[in-house]
Design a protein around this motif. Structure first.
Motif, PDB file in Angstrom:
ATOM      1  N   ALA A 166     -54.203  38.388  17.067  1.00  0.00           N
ATOM      2  CA  ALA A 166     -52.996  38.564  17.871  1.00  0.00           C
ATOM      3  C   ALA A 166     -53.129  37.991  19.279  1.00  0.00           C
ATOM      4  N   LEU A 167     -54.344  37.896  19.785  1.00  0.00           N
ATOM      5  CA  LEU A 167     -54.532  37.474  21.163  1.00  0.00           C
ATOM      6  C   LEU A 167     -54.982  36.021  21.224  1.00  0.00           C
ATOM      7  N   ASP A 168     -54.235  35.228  21.960  1.00  0.00           N
ATOM      8  CA  ASP A 168     -54.621  33.843  22.238  1.00  0.00           C
ATOM      9  C   ASP A 168     -55.150  33.807  23.667  1.00  0.00           C
ATOM     10  N   PRO A 169     -56.460  33.738  23.872  1.00  0.00           N
ATOM     11  CA  PRO A 169     -56.991  33.788  25.240  1.00  0.00           C
ATOM     12  C   PRO A 169     -56.419  32.723  26.151  1.00  0.00           C
ATOM     13  N   ALA A 170     -56.133  31.532  25.603  1.00  0.00           N
ATOM     14  CA  ALA A 170     -55.635  30.431  26.430  1.00  0.00           C
ATOM     15  C   ALA A 170     -54.124  30.450  26.586  1.00  0.00           C
ATOM     16  N   GLY A 171     -53.444  31.408  25.960  1.00  0.00           N
ATOM     17  CA  GLY A 171     -51.986  31.424  25.989  1.00  0.00           C
ATOM     18  C   GLY A 171     -51.380  31.391  27.373  1.00  0.00           C
ATOM     19  N   PRO A 172     -51.797  32.261  28.298  1.00  0.00           N
ATOM     20  CA  PRO A 172     -51.211  32.233  29.643  1.00  0.00           C
ATOM     21  C   PRO A 172     -51.416  30.899  30.356  1.00  0.00           C
ATOM     22  N   LEU A 173     -52.582  30.313  30.204  1.00  0.00           N
ATOM     23  CA  LEU A 173     -52.829  29.006  30.821  1.00  0.00           C
ATOM     24  C   LEU A 173     -51.948  27.936  30.200  1.00  0.00           C
ATOM     25  N   ARG A 174     -51.811  27.983  28.887  1.00  0.00           N
ATOM     26  CA  ARG A 174     -50.993  26.979  28.207  1.00  0.00           C
ATOM     27  C   ARG A 174     -49.536  27.094  28.644  1.00  0.00           C
ATOM     28  N   ARG A 175     -49.037  28.309  28.739  1.00  0.00           N
ATOM     29  CA  ARG A 175     -47.643  28.502  29.153  1.00  0.00           C
ATOM     30  C   ARG A 175     -47.426  28.067  30.601  1.00  0.00           C
ATOM     31  N   ALA A 176     -48.447  28.179  31.414  1.00  0.00           N
ATOM     32  CA  ALA A 176     -48.341  27.749  32.812  1.00  0.00           C
ATOM     33  C   ALA A 176     -48.594  26.252  32.974  1.00  0.00           C
TER      34      ALA A 176
END
Length: 300
Positions: free
Chosen positions: A274-284
């Motif tokens: 469920a958790l994508d560690p890089a998700g916040p960076l990718r969205r930014a």
């Protein structure tokens, strides 16, 4: 990328050549393609128009530069007038272009510093040239296919720091130096501003204008990305992971982690799907920059 439709044939294995200072070679009309990469010294390469070439071309080759010359080109090398030069070379023919464009559109030169994988492939070709076995010849042919395809079509990785304001670029280079030397510690904006010779307020403004977020937020996203990854891929305690990523206070680490990922560090350990560690960076839009900041630095 597929190489099944690209057919190249080596005329002979890769070789090394040495030249005394001030020597020259050519001009000669090339009957086939030639890869040339500088090892030491330098060379001024001049290409005169071949039958299908419109314009002459000249460039200076330095160690770490790779050039491809084409059949019909007339080449001339003027070697470094101060020191001996050494280069490696390999001749080949193109039997079927496959997906590659017209060779007249191929870049005449690449730099290993822009595309480091080319250097590794060139080194491997030289190593294989010392083995006359059938398996080495087969592997050499495969490596040549990869090298030419990457040289021509890439894609060349984009530099996420290219075009940034000087103060932002200097601050990010400083971050790389600190994190390489000291680990992912907290770096205060004032420290980076001092190194970039600007005020903290100015650095925040230009950082946010160019990257969409301020420096403190940007660097925290990187540190928490590494923390989330460590939680998923190690048995280290939450406290140890927090300390590794610049959060010596476990409770502060947990608050910042939950604020970003909407779950506690302990919960994140068991949420691999469920958790994508890089998700916040990718969205930014900052994942490429984060990779650059953490990439190993190699001596030049």
């Amino acid at each position: 990328m597929t190489l099944a439709d690209l057919t190249l044939t080596e005329s002979r294995p890769a070789q090394l050549a040495d030249y005394p200072a001030g020597a020259s070679y050519g001009p000669r009309r090339l009957p086939d393609f030639e890869l040339v990469w500088l090892v030491t010294g330098s060379a001024r390469l001049t290409l005169e128009p071949g039958p299908a070439r419109a314009d002459a071309y000249g460039c200076t080759l330095l160690p770490g530069d790779l050039a491809i010359t084409r059949p019909g080109d007339r080449d001339h090398y003027a070697w470094d007038p101060r020191v001996p030069s050494r280069h490696a070379y390999l001749h080949f023919t193109v039997d079927a272009l496959g997906h590659l464009p017209d060779p007249m559109t191929w870049p005449p030169m690449r730099s290993f510093s822009d595309f480091p994988v080319l250097e590794s492939l060139c080194d491997y070709l030289l190593a294989l040239a010392g083995d006359d076995g059938a398996s080495a010849r087969q592997r050499s042919s495969q490596v040549l296919h990869w090298l030419v395809d990457l040289y021509v079509t890439g894609p060349l990785p984009n530099d996420p720091m290219a075009g940034l304001p000087t103060s932002v670029g200097e601050a990010l280079e400083r971050v790389r130096e600190i994190w390489t030397r000291e680990g992912l510690r907290l770096i205060h904006v004032g420290e980076l501003a001092d190194d970039a010779h600007v005020s903290a307020a100015h650095l925040h403004r230009v950082f946010k204008a160019s990257l969409g977020t301020g420096p403190a937020r940007c660097l925290e996203l990187v540190r928490l990305w590494q923390a989330a990854t460590a939680l998923q891929r190690s048995s280290a305690t939450v406290s140890d992971v927090g300390a590794l990523c610049g959060y010596p206070d476990r409770f502060h680490f947990s608050r910042r982690f939950r604020h970003l990922y909407a779950m506690s560090p302990r919960e994140a350990r068991f949420e691999n799907g469920a958790l994508d560690p890089a998700g916040p960076l990718r969205r930014a839009g900052l994942l490429g920059l984060a990779q650059k900041l953490l990439a190993p630095t190699r001596p030049t």
